[in-house]
Each structure stands twice: as structure tokens, then as C-alpha cells.
Design a protein around this motif. Structure first.
Motif, PDB file in Angstrom:
ATOM      1  N   LEU A   1       0.855  -1.293   0.045  1.00 16.91           N
ATOM      2  CA  LEU A   1       0.185  -0.028  -0.077  1.00 16.91           C
ATOM      3  C   LEU A   1       0.910   1.141   0.088  1.00 16.91           C
ATOM      4  O   LEU A   1       1.876   1.401   0.867  1.00 16.91           O
ATOM      5  CB  LEU A   1      -0.917   0.069   1.262  1.00 16.91           C
ATOM      6  CG  LEU A   1      -1.874   1.139   1.585  1.00 16.91           C
ATOM      7  CD1 LEU A   1      -2.734   1.520   0.128  1.00 16.91           C
ATOM      8  CD2 LEU A   1      -2.280   1.078   2.756  1.00 16.91           C
TER       9      LEU A   1
ATOM     10  N   VAL B   1       0.783   5.290   0.350  1.00 16.50           N
ATOM     11  CA  VAL B   1      -0.142   6.231   0.881  1.00 16.50           C
ATOM     12  C   VAL B   1       0.694   7.433   0.542  1.00 16.50           C
ATOM     13  O   VAL B   1       1.689   7.916   1.474  1.00 16.50           O
ATOM     14  CB  VAL B   1      -0.376   5.993   2.298  1.00 16.50           C
ATOM     15  CG1 VAL B   1      -1.266   7.167   2.838  1.00 16.50           C
ATOM     16  CG2 VAL B   1      -0.825   4.657   2.644  1.00 16.50           C
TER      17      VAL B   1
ATOM     18  N   ARG C   1       2.792   9.058  -6.184  1.00 14.98           N
ATOM     19  CA  ARG C   1       2.063   7.644  -6.062  1.00 14.98           C
ATOM     20  C   ARG C   1       2.621   6.809  -7.024  1.00 14.98           C
ATOM     21  O   ARG C   1       3.004   5.706  -6.989  1.00 14.98           O
ATOM     22  CB  ARG C   1       0.604   7.586  -5.598  1.00 14.98           C
ATOM     23  CG  ARG C   1       0.384   8.109  -4.382  1.00 14.98           C
ATOM     24  CD  ARG C   1      -1.269   7.805  -4.093  1.00 14.98           C
ATOM     25  NE  ARG C   1      -2.269   8.351  -5.139  1.00 14.98           N
ATOM     26  CZ  ARG C   1      -2.937   9.196  -5.103  1.00 14.98           C
ATOM     27  NH1 ARG C   1      -2.624  10.174  -4.121  1.00 14.98           N
ATOM     28  NH2 ARG C   1      -3.349   9.668  -5.948  1.00 14.98           N
TER      29      ARG C   1
ATOM     30  N   HIS D   1      -1.536  -1.243  -4.128  1.00 16.60           N
ATOM     31  CA  HIS D   1      -2.794  -0.280  -3.786  1.00 16.60           C
ATOM     32  C   HIS D   1      -2.370   0.801  -3.721  1.00 16.60           C
ATOM     33  O   HIS D   1      -1.094   1.226  -2.936  1.00 16.60           O
ATOM     34  CB  HIS D   1      -3.521  -1.219  -2.678  1.00 16.60           C
ATOM     35  CG  HIS D   1      -3.705  -2.553  -2.789  1.00 16.60           C
ATOM     36  ND1 HIS D   1      -4.825  -2.963  -3.486  1.00 16.60           N
ATOM     37  CD2 HIS D   1      -3.016  -3.818  -2.704  1.00 16.60           C
ATOM     38  CE1 HIS D   1      -4.749  -4.508  -3.479  1.00 16.60           C
ATOM     39  NE2 HIS D   1      -3.502  -4.602  -2.952  1.00 16.60           N
ATOM     40  N   THR D   2      -3.204   1.923  -3.563  1.00 13.98           N
ATOM     41  CA  THR D   2      -2.716   3.421  -3.308  1.00 13.98           C
ATOM     42  C   THR D   2      -3.990   4.120  -2.625  1.00 13.98           C
ATOM     43  O   THR D   2      -4.931   3.742  -2.865  1.00 13.98           O
ATOM     44  CB  THR D   2      -2.353   4.260  -4.682  1.00 13.98           C
ATOM     45  OG1 THR D   2      -3.648   4.307  -5.636  1.00 13.98           O
ATOM     46  CG2 THR D   2      -1.298   3.466  -5.319  1.00 13.98           C
ATOM     47  N   ALA D   3      -3.428   5.043  -1.781  1.00 14.72           N
ATOM     48  CA  ALA D   3      -4.249   5.850  -1.098  1.00 14.72           C
ATOM     49  C   ALA D   3      -3.932   7.399  -1.066  1.00 14.72           C
ATOM     50  O   ALA D   3      -2.595   7.456  -0.868  1.00 14.72           O
ATOM     51  CB  ALA D   3      -4.669   5.185   0.399  1.00 14.72           C
TER      52      ALA D   3
ATOM     53  N   GLU E   1      -8.569   6.979   3.355  1.00 12.28           N
ATOM     54  CA  GLU E   1      -8.429   6.071   2.284  1.00 12.28           C
ATOM     55  C   GLU E   1      -7.651   4.747   2.522  1.00 12.28           C
ATOM     56  O   GLU E   1      -7.856   3.570   2.287  1.00 12.28           O
ATOM     57  CB  GLU E   1      -8.004   6.462   1.029  1.00 12.28           C
ATOM     58  CG  GLU E   1      -8.891   7.551   0.416  1.00 12.28           C
ATOM     59  CD  GLU E   1      -8.395   8.313  -0.962  1.00 12.28           C
ATOM     60  OE1 GLU E   1      -7.123   7.987  -1.430  1.00 12.28           O
ATOM     61  OE2 GLU E   1      -9.170   8.988  -1.454  1.00 12.28           O
ATOM     62  N   ALA E   2      -6.440   5.120   3.060  1.00  7.91           N
ATOM     63  CA  ALA E   2      -5.358   4.019   3.396  1.00  7.91           C
ATOM     64  C   ALA E   2      -6.317   2.983   4.507  1.00  7.91           C
ATOM     65  O   ALA E   2      -5.881   1.904   4.364  1.00  7.91           O
ATOM     66  CB  ALA E   2      -4.218   4.648   4.048  1.00  7.91           C
TER      67      ALA E   2
ATOM     68  N   GLN F   1      -9.155   2.683   4.869  1.00  8.98           N
ATOM     69  CA  GLN F   1     -10.301   1.742   4.207  1.00  8.98           C
ATOM     70  C   GLN F   1      -9.733   0.631   3.602  1.00  8.98           C
ATOM     71  O   GLN F   1     -10.184  -0.669   3.755  1.00  8.98           O
ATOM     72  CB  GLN F   1     -11.092   2.813   3.512  1.00  8.98           C
ATOM     73  CG  GLN F   1     -11.980   3.489   3.994  1.00  8.98           C
ATOM     74  CD  GLN F   1     -12.517   4.562   2.912  1.00  8.98           C
ATOM     75  OE1 GLN F   1     -12.134   4.724   1.884  1.00  8.98           O
ATOM     76  NE2 GLN F   1     -13.918   4.982   3.553  1.00  8.98           N
ATOM     77  N   VAL F   2      -8.793   0.662   2.977  1.00  8.34           N
ATOM     78  CA  VAL F   2      -8.022  -0.350   2.178  1.00  8.34           C
ATOM     79  C   VAL F   2      -7.233  -1.415   3.161  1.00  8.34           C
ATOM     80  O   VAL F   2      -7.622  -2.627   2.739  1.00  8.34           O
ATOM     81  CB  VAL F   2      -6.786   0.209   1.359  1.00  8.34           C
ATOM     82  CG1 VAL F   2      -5.617  -1.024   0.853  1.00  8.34           C
ATOM     83  CG2 VAL F   2      -7.259   0.948   0.131  1.00  8.34           C
TER      84      VAL F   2
END
Length: 129
Positions: free
Chosen positions: A5, A7, A14, A31-33, A38-39, A41-42
Motif C-alpha cells: 500500500l 499512501v 504515488r 494499492h494506493t491511497a 482511504e488508507a 479503508q484499504v
């Protein structure tokens, strides 16, 4: 396969980090936030091996972000990747549970070394620290 991830609130950063991660870690799924919300949530639905975390993100809570990430995924490794001064910030983030701290001015080879070090369950800080 490693789940990573990224962030960071800057879309171009990103993208650059994501491209580097894909090259460094194979196989991997990124995955990105763009915000801390948002982070989180992921992290609530996807297991992560590594979180690459910028500090100056919307909704970010400073050093408290580390404990919040760990509360969802205690096993996730966290590499703080920030433009902030390592000397002034690395020790507090590492004490809070981050596994590494790297300044965004670092060379690509140091970025790669930091990621591999953290993924191998070791601690990483820049030479200055």
C-alpha cells in the motif's frame, strides 16, 4: 505475492513509487491511497505486507498513524517515506512502531534497499540517523 500500500497525497509521487515497487518486488500487487482515511479503508479489507507512508497526508495524525495502522494490521511492515527531516522525525516514528524511515531525497538504490530491508523484518533508517 506481496501486497503493498502506497499512501501519498501527490498522484505523481504515488505513480512513481508504484512503478518502482513493481520493479523491485516481484510478484507484487500495489494499492494506493491519497488520504489517511482511504488508507485505513484499504487496510480494513486487504492484507498488506508493506505500507509505504508519507507523513503530510490529508487526515494524517502524525505519529499516531503508526498505531492506527498496527491496530488493523499488526503484521504489516511500515516504511515512512517523507520529505521531512530524518533527524527530527525518524526516532519518534520508529519508537511508535514504524519499521523504517526514508527521506524522499534518497537515491533510488537506497529506496530499494530500504524496502527490501523492511520486508525482511529488519529496521531501516538513513545513514544520518
Amino acid at each position: 505475492m506481496k501486497n503493498i500500500l502506497i499512501v501519498d497525497d501527490h498522484p505523481l509521487v504515488r505513480l512513481a513509487v508504484e512503478n518502482s515497487v513493481i520493479r523491485i518486488i516481484q510478484p507484487s500487487q500495489t494499492h494506493t491511497a491519497g488520504t489517511f482515511k482511504e488508507a485505513m479503508q484499504v487496510l480494513g479489507y486487504q492484507y498488506m505486507n508493506l505500507v509505504i507512508l508519507d507523513l503530510g497526508i490529508p487526515g494524517g495524525l502524525g505519529v499516531e498513524m503508526i498505531s492506527q495502522i498496527k491496530s488493523l494490521q499488526n503484521e504489516a511492515r511500515i516504511l515512512v517515506y517523507s520529505g521531512r527531516n530524518e533527524m527530527g522525525h525518524a526516532t519518534s516514528y520508529m519508537a511508535a512502531g514504524a519499521n523504517g524511515f526514508l527521506n524522499k531525497n534518497a537515491a533510488e538504490i537506497e529506496f530499494e534497499f530500504a524496502i527490501n530491508t523492511v520486508l525482511n523484518n529488519k529496521k531501516y533508517v538513513g545513514k544520518k540517523v
